[in-house]
Design an enzyme around this catalytic site. Structure first.
Site, PDB file in Angstrom:
ATOM      1  N   SER A   1       0.788  -1.236   0.000  1.00 19.88           N
ATOM      2  CA  SER A   1       0.000   0.000   0.000  1.00 19.88           C
ATOM      3  C   SER A   1       0.820   1.286   0.000  1.00 19.88           C
ATOM      4  O   SER A   1       0.304   2.338  -0.358  1.00 19.88           O
ATOM      5  CB  SER A   1      -0.957  -0.003   1.189  1.00 19.88           C
ATOM      6  OG  SER A   1      -0.234  -0.174   2.383  1.00 19.88           O
TER       7      SER A   1
ATOM      8  N   HIS B   1      -5.688  -4.178  -1.513  1.00 17.17           N
ATOM      9  CA  HIS B   1      -5.531  -3.139  -2.535  1.00 17.17           C
ATOM     10  C   HIS B   1      -5.566  -3.682  -3.962  1.00 17.17           C
ATOM     11  O   HIS B   1      -5.467  -2.902  -4.913  1.00 17.17           O
ATOM     12  CB  HIS B   1      -4.225  -2.355  -2.309  1.00 17.17           C
ATOM     13  CG  HIS B   1      -4.307  -1.449  -1.126  1.00 17.17           C
ATOM     14  ND1 HIS B   1      -4.818  -0.170  -1.197  1.00 17.17           N
ATOM     15  CD2 HIS B   1      -3.969  -1.656   0.167  1.00 17.17           C
ATOM     16  CE1 HIS B   1      -4.776   0.378   0.007  1.00 17.17           C
ATOM     17  NE2 HIS B   1      -4.266  -0.499   0.855  1.00 17.17           N
TER      18      HIS B   1
ATOM     19  N   LYS C   1     -12.428  -0.887   0.368  1.00 20.16           N
ATOM     20  CA  LYS C   1     -11.621  -0.059  -0.548  1.00 20.16           C
ATOM     21  C   LYS C   1     -12.330   0.012  -1.905  1.00 20.16           C
ATOM     22  O   LYS C   1     -13.224   0.825  -2.064  1.00 20.16           O
ATOM     23  CB  LYS C   1     -10.193  -0.595  -0.601  1.00 20.16           C
ATOM     24  CG  LYS C   1      -9.537  -0.579   0.791  1.00 20.16           C
ATOM     25  CD  LYS C   1      -8.095  -0.953   0.766  1.00 20.16           C
ATOM     26  CE  LYS C   1      -7.560  -1.284   2.146  1.00 20.16           C
ATOM     27  NZ  LYS C   1      -7.555  -0.198   3.115  1.00 20.16           N
TER      28      LYS C   1
HETATM   29  N1  PMP Z   1      -4.828  -5.319   4.703  1.00 23.34           N
HETATM   30  C1  PMP Z   1      -4.257  -4.318   4.007  1.00 23.34           C
HETATM   31  C2  PMP Z   1      -3.105  -4.624   3.109  1.00 23.34           C
HETATM   32  C3  PMP Z   1      -4.756  -3.013   4.125  1.00 23.34           C
HETATM   33  O1  PMP Z   1      -4.194  -2.005   3.446  1.00 23.34           O
HETATM   34  C4  PMP Z   1      -5.856  -2.770   4.981  1.00 23.34           C
HETATM   35  C5  PMP Z   1      -6.454  -1.380   5.126  1.00 23.34           C
HETATM   36  N2  PMP Z   1      -5.592  -0.383   5.477  1.00 23.34           N
HETATM   37  C6  PMP Z   1      -6.400  -3.831   5.683  1.00 23.34           C
HETATM   38  C7  PMP Z   1      -5.874  -5.098   5.524  1.00 23.34           C
HETATM   39  C8  PMP Z   1      -7.552  -3.634   6.623  1.00 23.34           C
HETATM   40  O2  PMP Z   1      -8.730  -3.476   5.898  1.00 23.34           O
HETATM   41  P1  PMP Z   1     -10.006  -2.744   6.525  1.00 23.34           P
HETATM   42  O3  PMP Z   1      -9.738  -1.284   6.456  1.00 23.34           O
HETATM   43  O4  PMP Z   1     -11.117  -3.197   5.629  1.00 23.34           O
HETATM   44  O5  PMP Z   1     -10.148  -3.236   7.911  1.00 23.34           O
END
Ligand code: PMP
Length: 394
Positions: free
Chosen positions: A184, A212, A242
């Site tokens: 990310s 992502h 997302k």
């Molecule tokens: N895994 C990754 C790689 C993420 O970027 C995120 C969100 N920042 C999450 C898990 C967590 O997802 P959520 O926001 O739906 O809890």
């Protein structure tokens, strides 16, 4: 602990964070999280969300959510395993499995919860987990909860992974390799074909967090589909927060994996199910993504336009292979200053600095979406050019 002791601890911790410039000030949006948002009374172009396809404010999703709230109410009423499972949950899980090309899927209340649910449900203290050093915090927490031995490998370094896989399989019972599909902070994609080869050679369990990648790569189905590896990855995790635009997460895989998670994963057993309005809106989102690639095409067109524009000015966009668009400035203070200047020019793009990324690699991270217009992207590029010259970045 007396409340006095707690307060002293908190004040000291908060003071340290403020001193180091690590205290995150949260600015609430005055309205919806769309391509333009209102912040502190000012309308700005929003390059900070994960709302890749603009679905968070889509009228079709809103209509389904409203209708479901009218029919089912606002809450699921219980955890999934008692009586919180609605027909809607099962319908969504069937659609997600089809979308991911797997036998079955299970939903959780967030993407974060997926990782803290699924990893400890299958791994234990006799096992080891090979984890990319840049994996998301929720993966790290899931690994810790499992009590398995955590063995980080250098970011996307296949030689390091192979070496560690060889050793771990001699010492531990089960061994898992776990990676983000898309990283990310840089927007680079995991080397899944090589990871799968190593996994097959050493008999590793494979787990991909595609928060992502889902809705973005592989015609929407994600990073695993992008590399045509759907039948060679054991566990695919995705978020509904997302590209899908709502909230929640899911794990997709074999029928037996999903049956196991339904009886063994703690957030499924002990935390209330996703609410019906969100589930109905998610079903609509998955239907939209399954029926048409238009939103993905628009997202990629916008991302390429922004990235090519920034590169033409001389900005360093790193090694991104996805719409995530870092603009690497380097120095932490200058990065923060750049982001503040962008805000003054009406562009909302967050600065990301140490400890989230290594020291000296501070960047402003831009998240273009399918909902941005060409005019909005041009306005952002204009601001970048102006500030880039002003701060001697280009
Ligand atoms: N895994 C990754 C790689 C993420 O970027 C995120 C969100 N920042 C999450 C898990 C967590 O997802 P959520 O926001 O739906 O809890």
């Amino acid at each position: 602990m007396s409340s006095k002791t707690l307060d002293a601890f908190l004040q000291e911790g908060l003071g340290e964070l403020k001193e180091q410039g690590l205290f995150n000030v949260i600015d609430p949006l005055e309205g919806a999280n769309g391509p333009q948002v209102t912040l502190n009374g000012k309308e700005v172009i929003n390059l900070s969300s994960n709302n890749y396809l603009g679905l968070a404010t889509d009228d079709r999703l809103k209509a389904q959510a409203v209708q479901a709230v009218e029919s089912y109410g606002v809450g699921a009423g219980a955890v999934r395993s008692i009586n919180g499972t609605l027909q809607l949950h099962l319908e969504l899980e069937e659609k997600l499995a089809a979308f991911k090309h797997t036998e079955a899927a299970i939903t959780y209340q967030s993407g974060f919860n997926c990782n803290v649910a699924a990893i400890p449900a299958v791994m234990n203290k006799n096992d080891a987990i090979l984890s990319d050093e840049l994996n998301h915090a929720s993966i790290i927490d899931g690994c810790r909860l499992s009590r398995a031995k955590i063995i980080p490998y250098k970011h996307s370094d296949m030689e390091d992974l192979r070496e560690k896989a060889k050793q771990a399989t001699q010492e531990y019972h089960k061994v898992m390799v776990i990676t983000d599909g898309v990283f990310s902070m840089d927007g680079d994609v995991a080397k899944l074909p090589e990871i799968v080869e190593i996994a097959e050679e050493f008999d590793l369990i494979t787990y991909v967090d595609d928060a992502h990648g889902s809705g973005v790569l592989g015609e929407g189905a994600g990073t695993v589909k992008h590399f045509n590896l759907s039948d060679r990855i054991d566990m695919q995790m995705g978020t509904l927060s997302k590209a899908i635009g709502i909230v929640g997460g899911y794990v997709a895989g074999s029928q037996s994996l999903i049956e196991w998670l339904k009886v063994r994963s703690r957030p499924f057993l002990f935390s209330t199910a996703l609410p019906p309005g969100d589930v109905a809106a998610t079903i609509e989102a998955v239907d939209i993504l399954s029926a048409s690639k238009d939103l993905q095409t628009q997202l990629w067109e916008n991302a390429r336009y922004l990235q090519e524009g920034l590169q033409a000015f001389g900005f360093d966009t790193g090694k991104t292979e996805t719409p995530i668009t870092p603009c690497i400035i380097g120095d932490e203070k200058k990065t923060q200053q750049f982001s503040e200047r962008l805000m003054e020019e009406g562009i909302y793009a967050k600065s990301i600095v140490f400890p989230t990324v290594p020291r000296g690699t501070g960047r402003v991270r831009n998240m273009p979406t399918a909902a941005h217009t060409r005019e909005m992207l041009d306005a952002a590029l204009l601001a970048y050019k102006k500030i880039g010259s002003e701060l001697n970045v280009i």
